[in-house]
Scaffold this motif. Sequence first.
Motif, PDB file in Angstrom:
ATOM      1  N   UNK A  29      35.052  -5.046 -15.991  1.00 32.16           N
ATOM      2  CA  UNK A  29      35.636  -3.840 -15.375  1.00 32.16           C
ATOM      3  C   UNK A  29      34.778  -2.608 -15.646  1.00 32.16           C
ATOM      4  N   UNK A  30      34.383  -2.444 -16.903  1.00 34.15           N
ATOM      5  CA  UNK A  30      33.567  -1.279 -17.260  1.00 34.15           C
ATOM      6  C   UNK A  30      32.211  -1.296 -16.582  1.00 34.15           C
ATOM      7  N   UNK A  31      31.582  -2.455 -16.535  1.00 32.15           N
ATOM      8  CA  UNK A  31      30.264  -2.561 -15.893  1.00 32.15           C
ATOM      9  C   UNK A  31      30.358  -2.327 -14.393  1.00 32.15           C
ATOM     10  N   UNK A  32      31.381  -2.872 -13.763  1.00 24.02           N
ATOM     11  CA  UNK A  32      31.538  -2.677 -12.319  1.00 24.02           C
ATOM     12  C   UNK A  32      31.795  -1.214 -11.987  1.00 24.02           C
ATOM     13  N   UNK A  33      32.537  -0.504 -12.850  1.00 24.10           N
ATOM     14  CA  UNK A  33      32.760   0.935 -12.632  1.00 24.10           C
ATOM     15  C   UNK A  33      31.453   1.720 -12.713  1.00 24.10           C
ATOM     16  N   UNK A  34      30.488   1.173 -13.427  1.00 21.17           N
ATOM     17  CA  UNK A  34      29.191   1.851 -13.566  1.00 21.17           C
ATOM     18  C   UNK A  34      28.150   1.303 -12.596  1.00 21.17           C
ATOM     19  N   UNK A  35      28.599   0.528 -11.618  1.00 22.09           N
ATOM     20  CA  UNK A  35      27.715   0.104 -10.548  1.00 22.09           C
ATOM     21  C   UNK A  35      27.025  -1.242 -10.709  1.00 22.09           C
ATOM     22  N   UNK A  36      27.396  -2.006 -11.706  1.00 24.65           N
ATOM     23  CA  UNK A  36      26.788  -3.323 -11.910  1.00 24.65           C
ATOM     24  C   UNK A  36      27.520  -4.381 -11.087  1.00 24.65           C
ATOM     25  N   UNK A  37      26.792  -5.320 -10.540  1.00 23.22           N
ATOM     26  CA  UNK A  37      27.375  -6.504  -9.909  1.00 23.22           C
ATOM     27  C   UNK A  37      27.442  -7.585 -10.985  1.00 23.22           C
ATOM     28  N   UNK A  38      28.639  -8.041 -11.310  1.00 22.36           N
ATOM     29  CA  UNK A  38      28.845  -8.952 -12.446  1.00 22.36           C
ATOM     30  C   UNK A  38      29.113 -10.384 -12.006  1.00 22.36           C
ATOM     31  N   UNK A  39      28.498 -11.313 -12.714  1.00 26.94           N
ATOM     32  CA  UNK A  39      28.778 -12.742 -12.602  1.00 26.94           C
ATOM     33  C   UNK A  39      29.212 -13.169 -14.004  1.00 26.94           C
ATOM     34  N   UNK A  40      30.328 -13.887 -14.099  1.00 26.37           N
ATOM     35  CA  UNK A  40      30.872 -14.219 -15.417  1.00 26.37           C
ATOM     36  C   UNK A  40      30.893 -15.718 -15.669  1.00 26.37           C
ATOM     37  N   UNK A  41      30.806 -16.055 -16.948  1.00 28.80           N
ATOM     38  CA  UNK A  41      30.960 -17.437 -17.404  1.00 28.80           C
ATOM     39  C   UNK A  41      31.619 -17.388 -18.773  1.00 28.80           C
ATOM     40  N   UNK A  42      32.423 -18.426 -19.065  1.00 26.71           N
ATOM     41  CA  UNK A  42      33.102 -18.435 -20.365  1.00 26.71           C
ATOM     42  C   UNK A  42      32.573 -19.498 -21.315  1.00 26.71           C
ATOM     43  N   UNK A  43      31.585 -20.290 -20.859  1.00 26.14           N
ATOM     44  CA  UNK A  43      30.969 -21.275 -21.744  1.00 26.14           C
ATOM     45  C   UNK A  43      29.562 -21.617 -21.245  1.00 26.14           C
ATOM     46  N   UNK A  44      28.843 -22.400 -22.017  1.00 21.79           N
ATOM     47  CA  UNK A  44      27.448 -22.727 -21.681  1.00 21.79           C
ATOM     48  C   UNK A  44      27.321 -23.548 -20.394  1.00 21.79           C
ATOM     49  N   UNK A  45      28.135 -24.596 -20.189  1.00 23.76           N
ATOM     50  CA  UNK A  45      27.987 -25.359 -18.938  1.00 23.76           C
ATOM     51  C   UNK A  45      28.222 -24.507 -17.685  1.00 23.76           C
ATOM     52  N   UNK A  46      29.232 -23.643 -17.719  1.00 24.38           N
ATOM     53  CA  UNK A  46      29.489 -22.780 -16.562  1.00 24.38           C
ATOM     54  C   UNK A  46      28.350 -21.786 -16.367  1.00 24.38           C
ATOM     55  N   UNK A  47      27.779 -21.299 -17.454  1.00 22.43           N
ATOM     56  CA  UNK A  47      26.630 -20.399 -17.360  1.00 22.43           C
ATOM     57  C   UNK A  47      25.469 -21.092 -16.650  1.00 22.43           C
ATOM     58  N   UNK A  48      25.186 -22.317 -17.042  1.00 19.88           N
ATOM     59  CA  UNK A  48      24.086 -23.061 -16.403  1.00 19.88           C
ATOM     60  C   UNK A  48      24.370 -23.300 -14.916  1.00 19.88           C
ATOM     61  N   UNK A  49      25.617 -23.545 -14.573  1.00 19.50           N
ATOM     62  CA  UNK A  49      26.001 -23.718 -13.172  1.00 19.50           C
ATOM     63  C   UNK A  49      25.797 -22.414 -12.401  1.00 19.50           C
ATOM     64  N   UNK A  50      26.190 -21.304 -13.007  1.00 19.80           N
ATOM     65  CA  UNK A  50      26.004 -19.991 -12.367  1.00 19.80           C
ATOM     66  C   UNK A  50      24.520 -19.715 -12.135  1.00 19.80           C
ATOM     67  N   UNK A  51      23.679 -20.120 -13.063  1.00 15.94           N
ATOM     68  CA  UNK A  51      22.234 -19.894 -12.904  1.00 15.94           C
ATOM     69  C   UNK A  51      21.679 -20.663 -11.705  1.00 15.94           C
ATOM     70  N   UNK A  52      22.191 -21.855 -11.447  1.00 16.22           N
ATOM     71  CA  UNK A  52      21.701 -22.660 -10.329  1.00 16.22           C
ATOM     72  C   UNK A  52      22.016 -22.022  -8.981  1.00 16.22           C
ATOM     73  N   UNK A  53      23.145 -21.320  -8.904  1.00 15.06           N
ATOM     74  CA  UNK A  53      23.610 -20.797  -7.622  1.00 15.06           C
ATOM     75  C   UNK A  53      23.362 -19.303  -7.437  1.00 15.06           C
ATOM     76  N   UNK A  54      22.748 -18.650  -8.386  1.00 10.41           N
ATOM     77  CA  UNK A  54      22.656 -17.186  -8.328  1.00 10.41           C
ATOM     78  C   UNK A  54      21.232 -16.689  -8.083  1.00 10.41           C
ATOM     79  N   UNK A  55      21.183 -15.461  -7.574  1.00 17.25           N
ATOM     80  CA  UNK A  55      19.919 -14.747  -7.458  1.00 17.25           C
ATOM     81  C   UNK A  55      19.542 -14.264  -8.865  1.00 17.25           C
TER      82      UNK A  55
END
Length: 188
Positions: free
Chosen positions: A20-46
């Motif tokens: 919430x705080x980062x988005x209010x300051x203009x950041x586009x956020x992608x979130x993950x709550x564990x290592x496997x989800x983080x790795x999945x996010x990396x595969x699909x993200x810019x």
Amino acid sequence: MSPRILVVEDDEALRTQLIRGLERRGWACIAADDAPLCRTRLLAAQPFDAALLDLNLGTDNGLDLIAPILRHSPACRVLVLTGYGSIPSAVAATRRGAHNYLTKPASLADILAALDADPVADTPLLPDVPPSLERLEWEHIQRVLEEHDGNISAAARVLGIHRRTLQRRLKKRPSASDYARDWQSPEK
């Protein structure tokens, strides 16, 4: 285009607050709550401009995510956040490529400043004299107490002292003048 940030934090409330705080300051956020989800996010993200990594992700170590993040986004500034700060983990984080390292609780302003900071240029000066023995003892006691969730009996066992002795030492908290004395040069 908004700068992109990857937020990897297993504490849902903290993750939501950070996003919430980062988005209010203009950041586009992608979130993950564990290592496997983080790795999945990396595969699909810019590529990301920055990443916030929790050091302790349940059974996973956030430091293991630094290399994959930097392979995906070589210019990414990786900031490691931890509630269990220590010199060895800070050194390990920077050796693996982290841009900076902060201990929790850290405010959003602290996080943004750490992402913008040049760690080499912004390194604080070392004191002219080493810290006092009292200060080192106090900081060590605080670390052990934190590791045991404030349990004085458990901390006393680890420190090898009686519980009442630890309680007496905790009452003798160093004052601000004691800390200031540690940063002053000795009289010549």
